[in-house]
Design a protein around this motif. Structure first.
Motif, PDB file in Angstrom:
ATOM      1  N   MET A  53       0.848  -1.215   0.000  1.00  0.00           N
ATOM      2  CA  MET A  53       0.000   0.000   0.000  1.00  0.00           C
ATOM      3  C   MET A  53       0.879   1.260   0.000  1.00  0.00           C
ATOM      4  SD  MET A  53      -3.316   0.336   0.081  1.00  0.00           S
ATOM      5  CE  MET A  53      -3.927   1.542   1.279  1.00  0.00           C
ATOM      6  N   ILE A  54       0.535   2.207  -0.861  1.00  0.00           N
ATOM      7  CA  ILE A  54       1.221   3.496  -0.838  1.00  0.00           C
ATOM      8  C   ILE A  54       0.267   4.525  -0.231  1.00  0.00           C
ATOM      9  CG2 ILE A  54       2.197   5.347  -2.264  1.00  0.00           C
ATOM     10  CD1 ILE A  54       3.251   3.244  -4.176  1.00  0.00           C
ATOM     11  N   GLN A  55       0.687   5.096   0.911  1.00  0.00           N
ATOM     12  CA  GLN A  55      -0.189   6.070   1.578  1.00  0.00           C
ATOM     13  C   GLN A  55       0.349   7.489   1.516  1.00  0.00           C
ATOM     14  OE1 GLN A  55      -0.400   3.864   5.302  1.00  0.00           O
ATOM     15  NE2 GLN A  55      -2.565   3.428   4.909  1.00  0.00           N
ATOM     16  N   LYS A  56       1.664   7.587   1.302  1.00  0.00           N
ATOM     17  CA  LYS A  56       2.273   8.910   1.275  1.00  0.00           C
ATOM     18  C   LYS A  56       3.451   8.917   0.300  1.00  0.00           C
ATOM     19  CE  LYS A  56       3.754  12.237   4.810  1.00  0.00           C
ATOM     20  NZ  LYS A  56       4.149  12.276   6.234  1.00  0.00           N
ATOM     21  N   ILE A  57       3.497   9.954  -0.534  1.00  0.00           N
ATOM     22  CA  ILE A  57       4.534  10.033  -1.573  1.00  0.00           C
ATOM     23  C   ILE A  57       5.336  11.329  -1.435  1.00  0.00           C
ATOM     24  CG2 ILE A  57       4.868  10.364  -4.089  1.00  0.00           C
ATOM     25  CD1 ILE A  57       2.592   8.371  -4.545  1.00  0.00           C
ATOM     26  N   LEU A  58       6.653  11.188  -1.529  1.00  0.00           N
ATOM     27  CA  LEU A  58       7.523  12.362  -1.618  1.00  0.00           C
ATOM     28  C   LEU A  58       7.689  12.694  -3.101  1.00  0.00           C
ATOM     29  CD1 LEU A  58      10.888  13.039   0.190  1.00  0.00           C
ATOM     30  CD2 LEU A  58      10.717  13.310  -2.283  1.00  0.00           C
ATOM     31  N   ILE A  59       7.541  13.974  -3.443  1.00  0.00           N
ATOM     32  CA  ILE A  59       7.694  14.403  -4.834  1.00  0.00           C
ATOM     33  C   ILE A  59       9.057  15.067  -4.980  1.00  0.00           C
ATOM     34  CG2 ILE A  59       6.742  15.826  -6.686  1.00  0.00           C
ATOM     35  CD1 ILE A  59       4.014  15.553  -5.019  1.00  0.00           C
ATOM     36  N   ALA A  60       9.981  14.359  -5.646  1.00  0.00           N
ATOM     37  CA  ALA A  60      11.359  14.852  -5.745  1.00  0.00           C
ATOM     38  C   ALA A  60      11.513  15.691  -7.009  1.00  0.00           C
ATOM     39  CB  ALA A  60      12.336  13.677  -5.747  1.00  0.00           C
ATOM     40  N   ASN A  61      10.740  16.748  -7.104  1.00  0.00           N
ATOM     41  CA  ASN A  61      10.771  17.594  -8.282  1.00  0.00           C
ATOM     42  C   ASN A  61      10.101  18.927  -7.974  1.00  0.00           C
ATOM     43  OD1 ASN A  61      10.808  18.346 -11.215  1.00  0.00           O
ATOM     44  ND2 ASN A  61      11.337  16.194 -11.419  1.00  0.00           N
TER      45      ASN A  61
ATOM     46  N   ARG B 234       1.398  18.381 -10.938  1.00  0.00           N
ATOM     47  CA  ARG B 234       0.670  17.293 -11.629  1.00  0.00           C
ATOM     48  C   ARG B 234       0.598  16.050 -10.733  1.00  0.00           C
ATOM     49  NH1 ARG B 234      -1.865  13.998 -12.968  1.00  0.00           N
ATOM     50  NH2 ARG B 234      -2.087  12.765 -14.863  1.00  0.00           N
ATOM     51  N   ILE B 235       1.706  15.766 -10.037  1.00  0.00           N
ATOM     52  CA  ILE B 235       1.761  14.578  -9.174  1.00  0.00           C
ATOM     53  C   ILE B 235       0.903  14.799  -7.923  1.00  0.00           C
ATOM     54  CG2 ILE B 235       3.309  13.048  -7.857  1.00  0.00           C
ATOM     55  CD1 ILE B 235       5.528  13.948  -9.992  1.00  0.00           C
ATOM     56  N   VAL B 236       0.952  16.022  -7.363  1.00  0.00           N
ATOM     57  CA  VAL B 236       0.078  16.346  -6.209  1.00  0.00           C
ATOM     58  C   VAL B 236      -1.379  16.073  -6.581  1.00  0.00           C
ATOM     59  CG1 VAL B 236      -0.849  18.215  -4.767  1.00  0.00           C
ATOM     60  CG2 VAL B 236       1.625  18.081  -5.175  1.00  0.00           C
ATOM     61  N   ARG B 237      -1.767  16.527  -7.783  1.00  0.00           N
ATOM     62  CA  ARG B 237      -3.169  16.377  -8.209  1.00  0.00           C
ATOM     63  C   ARG B 237      -3.576  14.902  -8.307  1.00  0.00           C
ATOM     64  NH1 ARG B 237      -2.736  21.305 -12.614  1.00  0.00           N
ATOM     65  NH2 ARG B 237      -3.634  22.906 -11.267  1.00  0.00           N
ATOM     66  N   ALA B 238      -2.705  14.072  -8.903  1.00  0.00           N
ATOM     67  CA  ALA B 238      -3.024  12.639  -9.036  1.00  0.00           C
ATOM     68  C   ALA B 238      -3.153  11.997  -7.650  1.00  0.00           C
ATOM     69  CB  ALA B 238      -1.944  11.935  -9.855  1.00  0.00           C
ATOM     70  N   CYS B 239      -2.231  12.378  -6.740  1.00  0.00           N
ATOM     71  CA  CYS B 239      -2.264  11.794  -5.392  1.00  0.00           C
ATOM     72  C   CYS B 239      -3.552  12.171  -4.663  1.00  0.00           C
ATOM     73  CB  CYS B 239      -1.046  12.249  -4.590  1.00  0.00           C
ATOM     74  SG  CYS B 239       0.491  11.514  -5.172  1.00  0.00           S
ATOM     75  N   ARG B 240      -3.945  13.438  -4.765  1.00  0.00           N
ATOM     76  CA  ARG B 240      -5.196  13.883  -4.141  1.00  0.00           C
ATOM     77  C   ARG B 240      -6.360  12.992  -4.542  1.00  0.00           C
ATOM     78  NH1 ARG B 240      -4.609  19.233  -2.209  1.00  0.00           N
ATOM     79  NH2 ARG B 240      -3.444  18.520  -0.404  1.00  0.00           N
ATOM     80  N   GLU B 241      -6.446  12.742  -5.858  1.00  0.00           N
ATOM     81  CA  GLU B 241      -7.575  11.953  -6.354  1.00  0.00           C
ATOM     82  C   GLU B 241      -7.492  10.506  -5.885  1.00  0.00           C
ATOM     83  OE1 GLU B 241      -7.919  14.766 -10.325  1.00  0.00           O
ATOM     84  OE2 GLU B 241      -8.015  12.600 -10.609  1.00  0.00           O
ATOM     85  N   LEU B 242      -6.284  10.037  -5.614  1.00  0.00           N
ATOM     86  CA  LEU B 242      -6.131   8.649  -5.151  1.00  0.00           C
ATOM     87  C   LEU B 242      -6.200   8.546  -3.628  1.00  0.00           C
ATOM     88  CD1 LEU B 242      -3.171   7.453  -7.449  1.00  0.00           C
ATOM     89  CD2 LEU B 242      -5.537   6.649  -7.564  1.00  0.00           C
ATOM     90  N   GLY B 243      -6.332   9.700  -2.941  1.00  0.00           N
ATOM     91  CA  GLY B 243      -6.367   9.676  -1.479  1.00  0.00           C
ATOM     92  C   GLY B 243      -5.000   9.413  -0.862  1.00  0.00           C
ATOM     93  N   ILE B 244      -3.943   9.754  -1.609  1.00  0.00           N
ATOM     94  CA  ILE B 244      -2.572   9.559  -1.108  1.00  0.00           C
ATOM     95  C   ILE B 244      -2.030  10.904  -0.621  1.00  0.00           C
ATOM     96  CG2 ILE B 244      -0.197   8.989  -1.819  1.00  0.00           C
ATOM     97  CD1 ILE B 244      -1.440   7.000  -3.837  1.00  0.00           C
ATOM     98  N   LYS B 245      -1.385  10.909   0.542  1.00  0.00           N
ATOM     99  CA  LYS B 245      -0.794  12.143   1.082  1.00  0.00           C
ATOM    100  C   LYS B 245       0.492  12.480   0.324  1.00  0.00           C
ATOM    101  CE  LYS B 245      -3.251  13.082   4.977  1.00  0.00           C
ATOM    102  NZ  LYS B 245      -4.546  13.228   4.255  1.00  0.00           N
TER     103      LYS B 245
END
Ligand code: ADP
Ligand code: ADP
Ligand code: MG
Length: 453
Positions: A1-9, A16-27
């Motif tokens: 399970m992925i619950q939280k992602i660091l965006i190294a960019n 764009r990655i923040v937006r995808a995570c929001r929709e997936l319920g990922i912090k």
């Protein structure tokens, strides 16, 4: 399970990655440099950690600091975006050894495709056509001249570690070859820390046509069709579209199959792109694989309806692709214009600074991926791309008309941008006819007075 992602960019891809995570319920955790405090991805992520000074060597390239931030914030995965550490095999390895999922391929696939000469050999064995050239890196000037003569001029000298359109030199005869060979080596050493170069036949007036790949960790490899990225300046893309106005359905099928074979040859996993050049006769040749999400991925999303960032995250979580090649349908036409903070009338000189009024276009079939807003100051430390405008329509004509309309609405005051240039290109009969090759932009610029953009 992925619950939280660091965006190294940073920039639009981080958003764009923040937006995808929001929709997936990922912090999300944003990491940022001192120059990016104002950036929208920092504002919109759930958490943010400053990792260093403005220069990318002091922040976005600092694997140690990024991994420390990941450990402090207890993330499950790191999304590297494009550029920076996205194609760094060592960084991918470090993530894995710290038990943090790297959202991308395994480091051994990055290694194979990251050396462009090894990549050529690898795909050639899988029956994917490559540009005639040297078998491996060049040992000496004398050996190189022999190979160049055998291939026949013009030839292109390329850095094995090259990327971002840099580290390439064209030679037309023995005399220019000797000169360009030494320049290419020195440039490669300076830019990529690796002076190794190889040679390819310089294909005259080709199209750049690339295929989007998705591969899961269970061995399924699919392609999501092509993007035509022939409008380039100094080997860097400016406009991309899908489908390519050049491809026939037969050629598309054959190239798609070759792209899948190339990805399989690298035991590829996650999203990636196989880049080809195609000559006037429709002969196609592999040039490289980009082992990451690409700037121009939205045009594929628009014509397939597939969210590539979400697929990347699902694949990294070990999920199976829930589609087969036959399920992937292509609808309509999409085109993307890269909006750069540059002055096209003054040799594309970068134009950082504070944006006054900012108004992004909207309406049916229009998408803007950008991290900027009214009052935002563009730092001078990074790439000059400040956004991407994407237009979609039922067919190419509608997509082009919509793009022109959207460009006309786009207001970015206080700095120079490539918007006026894009409007001029979209009004040019050669581009409208779908006839642009990689030689097009230079020819267009040479016959168009700069005051037109
Ligand atoms: P795309 O293939 O996605 O269109 P580009 O070639 O424009 O991407 O590169 C995307 C970003 O990554 C740009 O900012 C480019 O400068 C940078 N980049 C790509 N490859 C390299 C590399 N090997 N070294 C340095 N920067 C790179
Ligand atoms: P990068 O890693 O910098 O993206 P590529 O190998 O993808 O480098 O090449 C970038 C661009 O340079 C291509 O899109 C194409 O326009 C041009 N190019 C590369 N190789 C050749 C070739 N052999 N003949 C003609 N043009 C080439
Ligand atoms: Mg490339």
């Amino acid at each position: 399970m992925i619950q939280k992602i660091l965006i190294a960019n940073r920039g639009e891809i981080a958003l764009r990655i923040v937006r995808a995570c929001r929709e997936l319920g990922i912090k999300t955790l944003a990491v940022y440099s001192e120059a990016d405090v104002q950036s929208l991805h920092v504002q919109l992520a759930d958490e943010a950690i400053c990792i260093g000074g403005p220069k990318s060597e002091d922040s976005y390239m600092r694997a140690d600091r990024i991994i420390s931030a990941a450990e402090i914030a207890d993330v499950d995965a790191i999304h590297p975006g494009y550029g920076f550490l996205s194609e760094n095999a060592k960084f991918a390895e470090q993530c894995e050894s710290c038990n943090i999922k790297f959202i991308g391929p395994k480091s051994h696939s990055i290694k194979i495709m990251g050396d462009k000469s090894v990549a050529r050999e690898t795909v050639r064995k899988a029956n994917v056509p490559t540009v005639p050239g040297s078998d491996g890196p060049i040992e000496s000037e004398a050996a190189a001249v022999k190979i160049a003569r055998k291939i026949g001029y013009p030839i292109i000298i390329k850095a094995v570690a090259g990327g971002g359109g840099r580290g390439m030199r064209i030679a037309h005869n023995d005399v220019s070859f000797a000169k360009e060979y030494h320049i290419a080596r020195a440039e490669a050493e300076k830019t990529f820390g690796n002076g190794s170069v190889y040679i390819e036949k310089f294909v005259q007036n080709p199209r750049h046509i690339e295929f989007q790949i998705l591969a899961d960790s269970h061995g399924k490899v699919l392609h999501l069709g092509e993007r035509d990225c022939s409008v380039q300046r100094r080997h860097q893309k400016l406009i991309e579209e899908s489908p390519s106005p050049f491809l026939t359905s037969d050629l598309r099928k054959r190239m798609g199959k070759a792209a899948v074979r190339a990805a399989e040859a690298a035991e590829y996993e996650n999203a990636g792109t196989i880049e080809f050049i195609v000559d006037a006769k429709g002969e196609f040749y592999f040039i490289e694989m980009n082992t990451r999400i690409q700037v121009e991925h939205p045009v594929t999303e628009e014509v397939t309806g597939i969210d590539l960032i979400k697929e990347q995250i699902r694949i990294a979580a070990g999920e199976k692709l829930n589609m087969d090649q036959k399920d992937i349908e292509f609808r309509g036409h999409a085109i993307e214009c890269r909006i750069n903070a540059e002055d096209p009338a003054r040799n594309f000189i970068p134009s950082p600074g504070t944006i006054g009024l900012y108004y992004a276009p909207g309406g049916h079939g229009v998408r803007v991926d950008s991290h900027v807003y009214s009052g935002y100051t563009i730092p001078s430390y990074y790439d000059s791309m400040i956004g991407k405008l994407i237009a979609y329509g039922d067919n190419r004509k509608t997509a082009l008309e919509r793009m022109y309309r959207a460009l006309s609405e786009y207001l970015i005051r206080g700095i120079k941008t490539t918007i006026p240039l894009h409007k001029a290109i979209l009004s040019d009969p050669i581009f409208i006819a779908g006839k642009a090759t990689t030689a097009y932009l230079e020819e267009f610029l040479s016959r168009t007075p700069p005051d037109l953009f």
